[in-house]
Design an enzyme around this catalytic site. Structure first.
Site, short mmCIF file in Angstrom:
data_model
loop_
_atom_site.label_atom_id
_atom_site.label_comp_id
_atom_site.label_asym_id
_atom_site.label_seq_id
_atom_site.Cartn_x
_atom_site.Cartn_y
_atom_site.Cartn_z
N SER A 95 0.83 -1.21 0.00
CA SER A 95 0.00 0.00 0.00
C SER A 95 0.87 1.26 0.00
O SER A 95 0.49 2.28 -0.58
CB SER A 95 -0.99 0.00 1.16
OG SER A 95 -0.34 0.22 2.38
N HIS A 113 8.84 3.17 8.86
CA HIS A 113 8.60 2.28 10.00
C HIS A 113 7.38 2.79 10.75
O HIS A 113 7.24 4.00 10.98
CB HIS A 113 9.83 2.28 10.91
CG HIS A 113 9.69 1.36 12.07
ND1 HIS A 113 9.93 -0.01 11.96
CD2 HIS A 113 9.28 1.57 13.33
CE1 HIS A 113 9.69 -0.58 13.13
NE2 HIS A 113 9.29 0.35 14.00
C1 GRF Z 1 4.05 -0.49 6.80
O1 GRF Z 1 3.39 -0.41 8.04
C2 GRF Z 1 5.45 0.01 6.94
O2 GRF Z 1 5.60 1.00 7.91
C3 GRF Z 1 6.21 -1.21 7.36
O3 GRF Z 1 5.59 -2.26 6.65
C4 GRF Z 1 4.24 -1.93 6.35
C5 GRF Z 1 4.08 -2.11 4.88
O4 GRF Z 1 2.75 -2.01 4.47
N1 GRF Z 1 7.62 -1.08 7.10
P1 GRF Z 1 2.42 -1.98 2.92
O5 GRF Z 1 2.95 -3.25 2.28
O6 GRF Z 1 3.05 -0.76 2.32
O7 GRF Z 1 0.92 -1.93 2.87
#
Ligand code: GRF
Length: 196
Positions: free
Chosen positions: A13, A109
């Site tokens: 996402s 993060h």
């Molecule tokens: C996010 O919460 C990001 O902060 C962490 O992994 C998750 C990834 O989510 N590093 P997506 O695949 O971008 O939906």
């Protein structure tokens, strides 16, 4: 136009938010490639729909460290990114790649680093720990990637009140909304800084 390569391991996402920002012009750059740590992830579908090339780092689960650096190096030499954006990438980036792209690899993060970062803090575990600690605020952090998990220089943070979230899943989805604004905007600022 600046060039971005995204590394992902999941639904992507944040990758989508970056793609949308390049479409709208918030981010004056193109995503020129995706490196997926494994097959079958949502991020691969998103780039396929956008006509962007991708590579799968470890298609059969038998990757050796030497082969990992060789593959990543070859793809990055081909795609020549200005920045590499880790977006839900669950593998450690090898030291050889971090050295070569020093100051150009960003990660997002889902906590206010340095709190709730480091090995083992990923996914829902982060938000469970935030709730268990009784934190009043949480949020997300974009930082430079170094060889230690979640320890590079902080580039930007976005903050929210933990209330009214009562469970980790709810908190995760509220933080994710913040991520989708913060990450593209911070990549844009970092690209400007690198050009200056
Ligand atoms: C996010 O919460 C990001 O902060 C962490 O992994 C998750 C990834 O989510 N590093 P997506 O695949 O971008 O939906």
């Amino acid at each position: 136009m600046s060039r971005i390569v995204v590394f992902a391991s999941g639904s992507g996402s944040n990758l989508q938010a970056i793609l949308d920002a390049t479409d709208s012009g918030v981010l004056k750059a193109n995503v020129v490639g995706l490196i997926a740590s494994r097959p079958g992830i949502g991020a691969l579908e998103r780039v396929a729909r956008a006509g962007i090339p991708s590579q799968i780092l470890d298609p059969d689960g038998i990757l050796t460290p030497g082969k990992e650096v060789e593959r990543l190096g070859r793809w990055l030499d081909e795609w020549k990114p200005d920045v590499i954006a880790l977006a839900g990438y669950l593998r450690k980036v090898p030291a050889g790649i971090i050295d070569r792209w020093q100051g150009r690899i960003l990660n997002i993060h889902p906590s206010l680093l340095p709190k709730f970062g480091g090995k083992g803090f990923y996914g829902l575990r982060v938000h469970e720990a935030v709730l268990a600690a009784g934190e009043q605020t949480s949020g997300c952090t974009v930082h430079l990637v170094t060889q230690e998990y979640d320890e590079g220089a902080i580039l930007a943070q976005a903050v929210l009140d933990v209330a009214p979230s009562t469970n980790a899943r709810d908190l995760a989805s509220r933080v994710l909304q913040l991520e989708h604004n913060l990450y593209p905007a911070t990549i844009a600022t970092h690209l400007e800084r690198l050009k200056a």
